[in-house]
Motif scaffolding. Structure first.
Motif, PDB file in Angstrom:
ATOM      1  N   ALA A   1       0.831  -1.208   0.000  1.00 20.17           N
ATOM      2  CA  ALA A   1       0.000   0.000   0.000  1.00 20.17           C
ATOM      3  C   ALA A   1       0.865   1.257   0.000  1.00 20.17           C
ATOM      4  N   ALA A   2       1.952   1.263   0.767  1.00 23.48           N
ATOM      5  CA  ALA A   2       2.848   2.427   0.822  1.00 23.48           C
ATOM      6  C   ALA A   2       3.501   2.677  -0.535  1.00 23.48           C
ATOM      7  N   GLU A   3       3.923   1.623  -1.203  1.00 22.92           N
ATOM      8  CA  GLU A   3       4.517   1.765  -2.534  1.00 22.92           C
ATOM      9  C   GLU A   3       3.491   2.339  -3.516  1.00 22.92           C
ATOM     10  N   THR A   4       2.281   1.854  -3.435  1.00 23.11           N
ATOM     11  CA  THR A   4       1.212   2.334  -4.307  1.00 23.11           C
ATOM     12  C   THR A   4       0.907   3.791  -4.015  1.00 23.11           C
ATOM     13  N   LEU A   5       0.870   4.160  -2.750  1.00 15.69           N
ATOM     14  CA  LEU A   5       0.571   5.535  -2.365  1.00 15.69           C
ATOM     15  C   LEU A   5       1.590   6.516  -2.935  1.00 15.69           C
ATOM     16  N   GLU A   6       2.855   6.138  -2.971  1.00 11.87           N
ATOM     17  CA  GLU A   6       3.874   7.028  -3.532  1.00 11.87           C
ATOM     18  C   GLU A   6       3.561   7.347  -4.994  1.00 11.87           C
ATOM     19  N   GLU A   7       3.127   6.357  -5.742  1.00 13.84           N
ATOM     20  CA  GLU A   7       2.768   6.572  -7.146  1.00 13.84           C
ATOM     21  C   GLU A   7       1.495   7.405  -7.265  1.00 13.84           C
ATOM     22  N   ILE A   8       0.550   7.168  -6.387  1.00 14.86           N
ATOM     23  CA  ILE A   8      -0.689   7.956  -6.389  1.00 14.86           C
ATOM     24  C   ILE A   8      -0.374   9.426  -6.140  1.00 14.86           C
ATOM     25  N   LYS A   9       0.469   9.698  -5.158  1.00 11.70           N
ATOM     26  CA  LYS A   9       0.854  11.086  -4.852  1.00 11.70           C
ATOM     27  C   LYS A   9       1.510  11.758  -6.051  1.00 11.70           C
ATOM     28  N   ALA A  10       2.340  11.019  -6.752  1.00 10.21           N
ATOM     29  CA  ALA A  10       3.115  11.590  -7.852  1.00 10.21           C
ATOM     30  C   ALA A  10       2.322  11.737  -9.146  1.00 10.21           C
ATOM     31  N   GLN A  11       1.308  10.886  -9.347  1.00  5.44           N
ATOM     32  CA  GLN A  11       0.704  10.791 -10.672  1.00  5.44           C
ATOM     33  C   GLN A  11      -0.798  11.022 -10.743  1.00  5.44           C
ATOM     34  N   GLU A  12      -1.470  11.234  -9.628  1.00  4.18           N
ATOM     35  CA  GLU A  12      -2.924  11.282  -9.668  1.00  4.18           C
ATOM     36  C   GLU A  12      -3.490  12.552  -9.025  1.00  4.18           C
ATOM     37  N   PRO A  13      -3.525  13.654  -9.749  1.00  2.00           N
ATOM     38  CA  PRO A  13      -4.077  14.880  -9.173  1.00  2.00           C
ATOM     39  C   PRO A  13      -5.573  14.771  -8.843  1.00  2.00           C
ATOM     40  N   GLY A  14      -6.290  13.881  -9.492  1.00  2.00           N
ATOM     41  CA  GLY A  14      -7.719  13.715  -9.224  1.00  2.00           C
ATOM     42  C   GLY A  14      -8.023  12.900  -7.982  1.00  2.00           C
ATOM     43  N   THR A  15      -6.999  12.273  -7.394  1.00  2.00           N
ATOM     44  CA  THR A  15      -7.169  11.548  -6.139  1.00  2.00           C
ATOM     45  C   THR A  15      -6.916  12.554  -5.017  1.00  2.00           C
ATOM     46  N   LEU A  16      -7.975  12.947  -4.330  1.00  2.00           N
ATOM     47  CA  LEU A  16      -7.893  13.988  -3.308  1.00  2.00           C
ATOM     48  C   LEU A  16      -7.428  13.454  -1.965  1.00  2.00           C
ATOM     49  N   VAL A  17      -7.925  12.278  -1.586  1.00  4.54           N
ATOM     50  CA  VAL A  17      -7.580  11.650  -0.303  1.00  4.54           C
ATOM     51  C   VAL A  17      -7.430  10.152  -0.550  1.00  4.54           C
ATOM     52  N   TYR A  18      -6.353   9.578  -0.009  1.00  4.11           N
ATOM     53  CA  TYR A  18      -6.126   8.132  -0.106  1.00  4.11           C
ATOM     54  C   TYR A  18      -5.383   7.746   1.163  1.00  4.11           C
ATOM     55  N   VAL A  19      -6.100   7.230   2.141  1.00  2.93           N
ATOM     56  CA  VAL A  19      -5.526   7.002   3.469  1.00  2.93           C
ATOM     57  C   VAL A  19      -5.800   5.567   3.917  1.00  2.93           C
ATOM     58  N   ASN A  20      -4.765   4.921   4.444  1.00  2.00           N
ATOM     59  CA  ASN A  20      -4.836   3.574   4.990  1.00  2.00           C
ATOM     60  C   ASN A  20      -4.902   3.697   6.511  1.00  2.00           C
ATOM     61  N   HIS A  21      -5.941   3.142   7.112  1.00  2.00           N
ATOM     62  CA  HIS A  21      -6.127   3.211   8.567  1.00  2.00           C
ATOM     63  C   HIS A  21      -6.038   1.815   9.176  1.00  2.00           C
ATOM     64  N   VAL A  22      -5.614   1.744  10.445  1.00  2.00           N
ATOM     65  CA  VAL A  22      -5.698   0.521  11.243  1.00  2.00           C
ATOM     66  C   VAL A  22      -6.734   0.787  12.332  1.00  2.00           C
ATOM     67  N   PRO A  23      -7.850   0.078  12.320  1.00  2.00           N
ATOM     68  CA  PRO A  23      -8.845   0.287  13.371  1.00  2.00           C
ATOM     69  C   PRO A  23      -8.280  -0.090  14.744  1.00  2.00           C
ATOM     70  N   VAL A  24      -8.666   0.653  15.747  1.00  2.00           N
ATOM     71  CA  VAL A  24      -8.239   0.391  17.117  1.00  2.00           C
ATOM     72  C   VAL A  24      -8.632  -1.044  17.489  1.00  2.00           C
ATOM     73  N   ASP A  25      -7.670  -1.782  18.036  1.00  2.00           N
ATOM     74  CA  ASP A  25      -7.867  -3.159  18.499  1.00  2.00           C
ATOM     75  C   ASP A  25      -8.194  -4.143  17.378  1.00  2.00           C
ATOM     76  N   GLU A  26      -7.822  -3.826  16.137  1.00  2.00           N
ATOM     77  CA  GLU A  26      -8.018  -4.749  15.014  1.00  2.00           C
ATOM     78  C   GLU A  26      -6.731  -4.779  14.191  1.00  2.00           C
ATOM     79  N   ALA A  27      -5.701  -5.390  14.730  1.00  2.00           N
ATOM     80  CA  ALA A  27      -4.352  -5.321  14.159  1.00  2.00           C
ATOM     81  C   ALA A  27      -4.228  -5.878  12.748  1.00  2.00           C
ATOM     82  N   VAL A  28      -5.080  -6.783  12.348  1.00  2.00           N
ATOM     83  CA  VAL A  28      -4.969  -7.361  11.007  1.00  2.00           C
ATOM     84  C   VAL A  28      -5.992  -6.779  10.031  1.00  2.00           C
ATOM     85  N   THR A  29      -6.667  -5.716  10.441  1.00  2.00           N
ATOM     86  CA  THR A  29      -7.653  -5.058   9.590  1.00  2.00           C
ATOM     87  C   THR A  29      -7.094  -3.733   9.103  1.00  2.00           C
TER      88      THR A  29
END
Length: 107
Positions: A24-52
């Motif tokens: 996901a981090a590798e993909t995000l770097e490309e999104i930041k560099a190449q996708e002006p139409g992508t306004l927000v792209y965030v990966n979250h870890v829910p509290v107490d759900e380590a594999v989600t």
């Protein structure tokens, strides 16, 4: 009109979660560099759900989302992520109202 989605991923275990995060981090770097139409792209870890992981994605409009889906880095992410996952749930969103940073490139 802005177009968004929330995707909930369940990974196999902690090792799969770490590998998924790296992909996901590798993909995000490309999104930041190449996708002006992508306004927000965030990966979250829910509290107490380590594999989600929960992604929140916001695009200028549906066409920007469709352009995102056609990018080589996104196609790679979609293909490679499956080896780490046991479940994926996608919810598409049409915006009614909201607030966001003036520049999505700040993060």
């Amino acid at each position: 009109m802005p177009y968004g989605l929330v995707v909930r991923f369940t990974t196999r275990d902690a090792a799969a979660a770490a590998a998924f995060d790296q992909l996901a981090a590798e993909t995000l770097e490309e999104i930041k560099a190449q996708e002006p139409g992508t306004l927000v792209y965030v990966n979250h870890v829910p509290v107490d759900e380590a594999v989600t992981r929960v992604f929140y994605e916001l695009y200028e409009d549906r066409d920007a989302f469709l352009r995102h889906e056609e990018q080589p880095h996104v196609k790679r992410f979609l293909a490679e992520r499956e080896q780490y996952l046991t479940h994926t749930e996608v919810t598409f969103l049409n915006e009614v109202a909201g607030k966001r940073p003036a520049s999505s490139q700040e993060r």
